[in-house]
Design a protein around this motif. Sequence first.
Motif: not given
Lengths: 295, 386
Positions: A188, A191-194, B57, B77-78, B86, B88, B90, B92, B103, B107, B151
């Motif tokens: 993930e 995926e989160a960064s994608d 995804l 996706p971007g 998510f 979980s 997700a 970092f 984050f 990017s 986020r």
Amino acid sequence: MAAMTSYRRMQLYGALLLLPAAVLLATFAYLPTIATLINSLFLPGFRGEPAEFVGLENYQLLIEDTTFWRVARNNLIYALGTIPTSIAIALGMALFVNARLPGRGFVRMAYFTPTILPMIAAANIWMFFYAPQIGLFNKLLGALGLSGVNWLGDPSVALTSVIVMTVWKEAGFFMIFYLAALQSIPPELKEASDLEGTSRWSFFWRVTFPLLMPTTLFVLINALINAVRVVDHLFILTKGGPNNATNLLLYYVYENAFSFFDRTYAATITVVILLVLAVVATVKFAILDRRTHYQ
Amino acid sequence: MTNNNHQRIRLEAVSKRWDDTTAVDAISFDVTPGQFVILLGPSGCGKSTTLRMIAGLEEASAGRIEIGERDVTRLPPGDRGLSMVFQSYALFPHLSVADNIVFGLRSRKVPKAERRERLARVAQLVDLEAYLERKPAQLSGGQRQRVALARSIISEHPICLMDEPLSNLDARLRGEMRREIKALQARLGMTVIYVTHDQVEAMSMGDRVILMQDGRIVQDGAPDELYSRPASAFAASFIGSPAMNLVKLAASDAAAVIDGETEVAVAPAAAAGGQLGIRPEDIEVQPIDGSGVPAEVIDEEYLGADTILQLGVGSQRLRARLPGKHSLSSGTRCRLAWAPEAAHLFGADGLRRDDLTPVAFSATVARTAGKGGAGAPSSTAGSTHP
Ligand SMILES: Nc1ncnc2c1ncn2[C@@H]1O[C@H](COP(=O)(O)OP(=O)(O)OP(=O)(O)O)[C@@H](O)[C@H]1O
Ligand SMILES: [Mg+2]
């Protein structure tokens, strides 16, 4: 009173549990270390005479011994040549086989194979690669119309040849650690960064690499220790020659102890090796550990 | 409101297949801007897969996905202009809360000053200002959840996808976060697609609920529609707690009766072979000398605000929810009644049958305001209510 005795008993119990490990460590690690240290302060007794205490005279000899410095320099070059390269290659291979590629199980196996081989066997294989006339490398060069290189006999090339073989042997081993670490990174995160359009390159440096830091550290220490500890291939490939061009510290210890029968001088070099490794370990635990993120 | 058509999401016959499994089977729906849409369904029905296909995804095996006016089916996706929370979280693990939140901005090369300003605003919005320097491991589950939310909010994408974001939280915190997410969504005017298998979450948060089963949409409508007019026996059993009673109907004379109970007709003859659904809260329990379907108390469960009765009717079992505390010992005989509009008929294939009207058999039942209690007595079994 009863509390006291039960506390005592717990202590005894704990001590007993520790005992087997402590005995083994003491017998096979600490006692030899101390014996080596003591040995290094003596000159060997010849023809049955007792060894003679000479204080630091052996260390004096060591400092004046040009061969020792040559060997130490070799070992430094060997370390600098093998460690960063094998780690970088290991990481690259791990990233490659961690991706979804067809037949990756096979590729993983192939990369790991050098690790399963004993060092002596690997050295024998490379002996065949490096052999002056019939060797694989020179055959290939010959096919291209180039003249061969005396890979192990030329003092200016021999150490590099040994380094290349070591990298080949070690990279697959380190790859396994990187692969395990990569697989423990939750998908993930990628995926989160994608979703934010983060490039692969940026994701590697901002997420993967920092998360692999504990592994890198572990691998680094292992590589460092191996650079000083593993000299099996020298017995097959070069025996430290030509003219000490590929001699490494531990092999030099072996030569002193079993070829020149100078046990105390060998002990002296061993103490120096131990000191260097102790410094490395201290740096690892004191500085690098604190800057590393452990999950 | 300015034109916010770029928030519109449209799925046209989107499918996802893995070798021999079809996770999502040609589903289509339209999400209008600002809507809070729930994807609801049991485990393995393809909710996450649908969401992940919208996010990019997972690649759709067939069909077309549009966001705004753009076909994004093959876009990475971007480039889709959406964010995702998510299950979980997700986060970092090696980055501080602040770095986690910004984050995506890094990017996207958002200048540092703007990053800091947006971080301050979002941190205040989700109440995380005191924790910005901490690592995720030093936060509680609820706080981590907030970081994940922050986020996705900070990206200022108009669309936010959430995959069971609350399932790792305890019941109380879940209630709190439910309200918070809903309030945030309304305040920021976001379009949200929210995956859950918890019908309470679905009912309380959604403007619209899409109920899925085996990769297909079973029902798509407002929460009260799903509750009051379930499209199938599956939908009926999925929404409400305790779930709707579904009892088998058998043929008897000129009408359908509850299987094993021949005295009172509950539905027209054509309903036999199908199922009758009644919500536990719609059942009224009356003394045995009253009117209605005869039943026997099997068991009772006191829950504080109400009591759940297990009842046996013929060969079938039902649950009834009665407000307050009742002590009916097991074996007590009684009669059950319900308003005709509280009864739902489902065919043998499980689909709702609107062509049939349940039989009204009790004069005393008049729970729904505006509906008179003028029903036929039980003896006139078989008569169809107009
Ligand atoms: N990578 C995959 N390969 C093969 N099958 C998959 C894969 N991912 C999901 N599936 C299958 O697709 C179906 C739908 O999965 P999905 O994750 O969308 O379910 P879900 O509705 O989100 O369930 P849950 O509520 O348990 O999260 C499941 O039957 C699952 O086994
Ligand atoms: Mg899921």
